[in-house]
Design a protein around this motif. Structure first.
Motif, PDB file in Angstrom:
ATOM      1  N   ILE A  50       3.576   6.550  -6.587  1.00 32.08           N
ATOM      2  CA  ILE A  50       3.161   7.748  -7.453  1.00 32.08           C
ATOM      3  C   ILE A  50       3.732   9.056  -6.692  1.00 32.08           C
ATOM      4  O   ILE A  50       4.234  10.351  -8.043  1.00 32.08           O
ATOM      5  CB  ILE A  50       1.891   7.853  -6.472  1.00 32.08           C
ATOM      6  CG1 ILE A  50       1.393   7.030  -7.516  1.00 32.08           C
ATOM      7  CG2 ILE A  50       1.274   9.427  -7.010  1.00 32.08           C
ATOM      8  CD1 ILE A  50      -0.264   6.395  -7.001  1.00 32.08           C
ATOM      9  N   ILE A  51       4.378   8.846  -5.674  1.00 31.28           N
ATOM     10  CA  ILE A  51       4.895  10.164  -4.890  1.00 31.28           C
ATOM     11  C   ILE A  51       6.304  10.172  -6.213  1.00 31.28           C
ATOM     12  O   ILE A  51       7.203  11.425  -6.321  1.00 31.28           O
ATOM     13  CB  ILE A  51       5.243  10.347  -3.269  1.00 31.28           C
ATOM     14  CG1 ILE A  51       4.176  10.665  -3.172  1.00 31.28           C
ATOM     15  CG2 ILE A  51       6.072  11.729  -2.920  1.00 31.28           C
ATOM     16  CD1 ILE A  51       4.073  10.111  -1.629  1.00 31.28           C
ATOM     17  N   MET A  72       0.672  -1.165   0.080  1.00 32.07           N
ATOM     18  CA  MET A  72       0.294  -0.432  -0.015  1.00 32.07           C
ATOM     19  C   MET A  72       0.743   1.022  -0.140  1.00 32.07           C
ATOM     20  O   MET A  72       0.825   2.270  -0.707  1.00 32.07           O
ATOM     21  CB  MET A  72      -0.953  -0.600   1.168  1.00 32.07           C
ATOM     22  CG  MET A  72      -2.444   0.302   1.244  1.00 32.07           C
ATOM     23  SD  MET A  72      -3.116  -1.207   0.236  1.00 32.07           S
ATOM     24  CE  MET A  72      -2.797  -2.374   1.696  1.00 32.07           C
ATOM     25  N   LYS A  73       2.184   1.290   0.753  1.00 32.10           N
ATOM     26  CA  LYS A  73       2.259   2.311   1.077  1.00 32.10           C
ATOM     27  C   LYS A  73       3.617   2.731  -0.062  1.00 32.10           C
ATOM     28  O   LYS A  73       3.967   3.751  -0.286  1.00 32.10           O
ATOM     29  CB  LYS A  73       3.456   2.311   2.627  1.00 32.10           C
ATOM     30  CG  LYS A  73       2.715   2.940   3.550  1.00 32.10           C
ATOM     31  CD  LYS A  73       3.431   3.782   4.170  1.00 32.10           C
ATOM     32  CE  LYS A  73       2.010   4.175   5.144  1.00 32.10           C
ATOM     33  NZ  LYS A  73       2.262   4.009   6.943  1.00 32.10           N
ATOM     34  N   THR A 103       1.747   4.320  -2.874  1.00 33.10           N
ATOM     35  CA  THR A 103       2.023   6.339  -2.961  1.00 33.10           C
ATOM     36  C   THR A 103       3.575   6.410  -3.178  1.00 33.10           C
ATOM     37  O   THR A 103       3.274   7.504  -3.288  1.00 33.10           O
ATOM     38  CB  THR A 103       1.672   5.936  -1.131  1.00 33.10           C
ATOM     39  OG1 THR A 103       0.569   5.528  -1.115  1.00 33.10           O
ATOM     40  CG2 THR A 103       0.902   7.508  -1.056  1.00 33.10           C
ATOM     41  N   PRO A 156      -7.557  -3.278  -0.956  1.00 29.44           N
ATOM     42  CA  PRO A 156      -8.317  -1.972  -1.379  1.00 29.44           C
ATOM     43  C   PRO A 156      -8.529  -1.087  -2.293  1.00 29.44           C
ATOM     44  O   PRO A 156      -9.097  -0.721  -3.056  1.00 29.44           O
ATOM     45  CB  PRO A 156      -7.903  -1.660  -0.538  1.00 29.44           C
ATOM     46  CG  PRO A 156      -7.006  -1.696   0.674  1.00 29.44           C
ATOM     47  CD  PRO A 156      -6.831  -3.251   0.000  1.00 29.44           C
ATOM     48  N   LYS A 157      -7.335  -1.682  -3.015  1.00 31.18           N
ATOM     49  CA  LYS A 157      -7.218  -0.898  -4.572  1.00 31.18           C
ATOM     50  C   LYS A 157      -6.719  -1.790  -5.811  1.00 31.18           C
ATOM     51  O   LYS A 157      -6.162  -3.109  -5.281  1.00 31.18           O
ATOM     52  CB  LYS A 157      -5.676   0.193  -4.004  1.00 31.18           C
ATOM     53  CG  LYS A 157      -6.113   1.051  -3.108  1.00 31.18           C
ATOM     54  CD  LYS A 157      -4.488   1.431  -2.782  1.00 31.18           C
ATOM     55  CE  LYS A 157      -4.920   2.639  -1.639  1.00 31.18           C
ATOM     56  NZ  LYS A 157      -3.058   3.312  -0.378  1.00 31.18           N
ATOM     57  N   ALA A 217      -4.497   3.851 -10.560  1.00 35.55           N
ATOM     58  CA  ALA A 217      -5.371   3.775  -9.370  1.00 35.55           C
ATOM     59  C   ALA A 217      -6.682   4.006  -9.123  1.00 35.55           C
ATOM     60  O   ALA A 217      -7.023   4.747  -9.195  1.00 35.55           O
ATOM     61  CB  ALA A 217      -4.307   4.002  -8.388  1.00 35.55           C
ATOM     62  N   LEU A 247      -9.522   3.421  -5.365  1.00 34.68           N
ATOM     63  CA  LEU A 247     -10.061   2.625  -4.376  1.00 34.68           C
ATOM     64  C   LEU A 247     -10.787   2.003  -4.835  1.00 34.68           C
ATOM     65  O   LEU A 247     -12.445   2.630  -5.323  1.00 34.68           O
ATOM     66  CB  LEU A 247     -10.272   3.589  -2.878  1.00 34.68           C
ATOM     67  CG  LEU A 247      -8.651   4.083  -2.517  1.00 34.68           C
ATOM     68  CD1 LEU A 247      -9.663   5.290  -2.146  1.00 34.68           C
ATOM     69  CD2 LEU A 247      -7.938   3.638  -1.814  1.00 34.68           C
TER      70      LEU A 247
END
Lengths: 183, 140
Positions: free
Chosen positions: A8-9, A1-2, A5, A90-91, A62, A64
């Motif tokens: 993407i960052i 999950m992290k 992110t 969840p994703k 991406a 949810l």
């Protein structure tokens, strides 16, 4: 999950070091139809995040799973709890590239056919897919559309015998994103 | 004979009640979030900070819950299909709060001014880059 992110960052940060244009949206739409003649089953997600690189053709989506909206409360419950197990997964993510990005002229308004290839992750299962779609360039914005089928079994989404008649074995996915240049 | 009739009648009534309930469930619309009371009232910064600190814990706490979130409008947009979205500043440049609105609420989004404070109610669906709420409406 992290990780997602972070990826993407990182993508966001990388764009500062290269001058290549990246396009971005947080309000993309992904919808699906999985109904049969017996019943309509439609869901729509209006907050899909997507980024693509106009130079390399890299593209990512991406969303949810809990963000899908339905017309029926029961459908929404079954979708989340029984089929997609959205608490556990969840994703949903797609990572790939546009093989003919060089054919798209971002300087000239028009509609360009594109071919996208990459890995689609649904319900925790990753699978390679390939589909065609189109890029519509209009000034500084680009709208992307694509439509492709997904076989539920490929993603280990099992349908109980009782409702086999109602749910199609393949879901038709429709993607519609309107991108702006990432500043 | 009479007894059998009675039993049959009871079975029939129960059956009809069951079918009626099934029919009701089958056609029940998803809850209108606008009519529900918020489970949590907080600021955009607080909910983003909670997700940044521990996503698993935040998911447990906020997923599928009705959230009333207060923040500064950084952007509002309505696309060609009438879909309205508002972004709230969280203090974190890489993570805002995305609020996806009910289509009927698009007009109220149009008149929003960037930089003003607003309170929005919606259902939390999790965090991608932003914390996302859907089925939103403006409270204040």
């Amino acid at each position: 999950m992290k990780k997602i992110t972070l990826v993407i960052i990182c993508l966001l940060l990388i764009q500062y070091s290269f001058s290549q244009k990246r396009y971005f949206t947080k309000t993309g739409t992904v919808s699906f139809r999985a109904g049969t003649a017996v019943e309509d089953i439609d869901g729509i997600n209006k907050s899909t995040t997507s980024v693509f690189d106009a130079g390399t053709g890299q593209i990512e989506f991406a969303l949810l799973v809990k963000g899908f909206e339905f017309n029926s409360a029961l459908m929404m419950e079954h979708f989340n709890e029984n089929y997609m197990e959205s608490d556990k997964y969840p994703k949903s993510i797609f990572k790939g590239s546009i093989s003919n990005i060089d054919k798209v002229n971002f300087q000239k308004d028009g509609t360009y056919p594109v071919t996208v290839k990459g890995t689609l992750e649904i319900h925790g299962v990753k699978k390679e897919i390939e589909t065609t779609g189109s890029f519509k360039v209009n000034g500084k914005t680009v709208s992307a559309t694509a439509e492709f089928p997904v076989t539920l079994e490929d993603y280990k989404i099992s349908i109980p015998g009782l409702v086999k008649e109602k749910i199609s074995k393949t879901a038709k996915i429709k993607v519609n994103c309107s991108y702006a240049i990432l500043k | 004979m009479k007894k059998i009739k009675k039993i049959l009648l009871v079975v029939l009534v129960l059956g009809m009640a069951g079918a009626g309930y099934g029919f009701y469930l089958y056609h029940k619309k998803p809850a209108d979030v606008r009519a529900l009371t918020a489970n949590f009232e907080l600021t955009a910064s607080k909910i983003v900070a909670d997700f940044n600190a521990d996503e698993t814990a935040a998911n447990k706490k906020y997923l599928d819950k009705i959230i009333s979130v207060k923040g500064i409008v950084t952007d509002n947009k309505i696309d060609t299909t009438g879909q309205a979205t508002v972004f709230l500043d969280s203090g974190d440049p890489l993570a805002a709060v995305t609020c996806s609105f009910y289509e009927e609420e698009a007009l109220s989004v149009k008149s929003l001014q960037k930089g003003t404070e607003v309170t929005i109610k919606g259902k939390c669906t999790g965090k991608l880059m932003d914390v996302v709420l859907n089925k939103c409406s403006i409270i204040k």
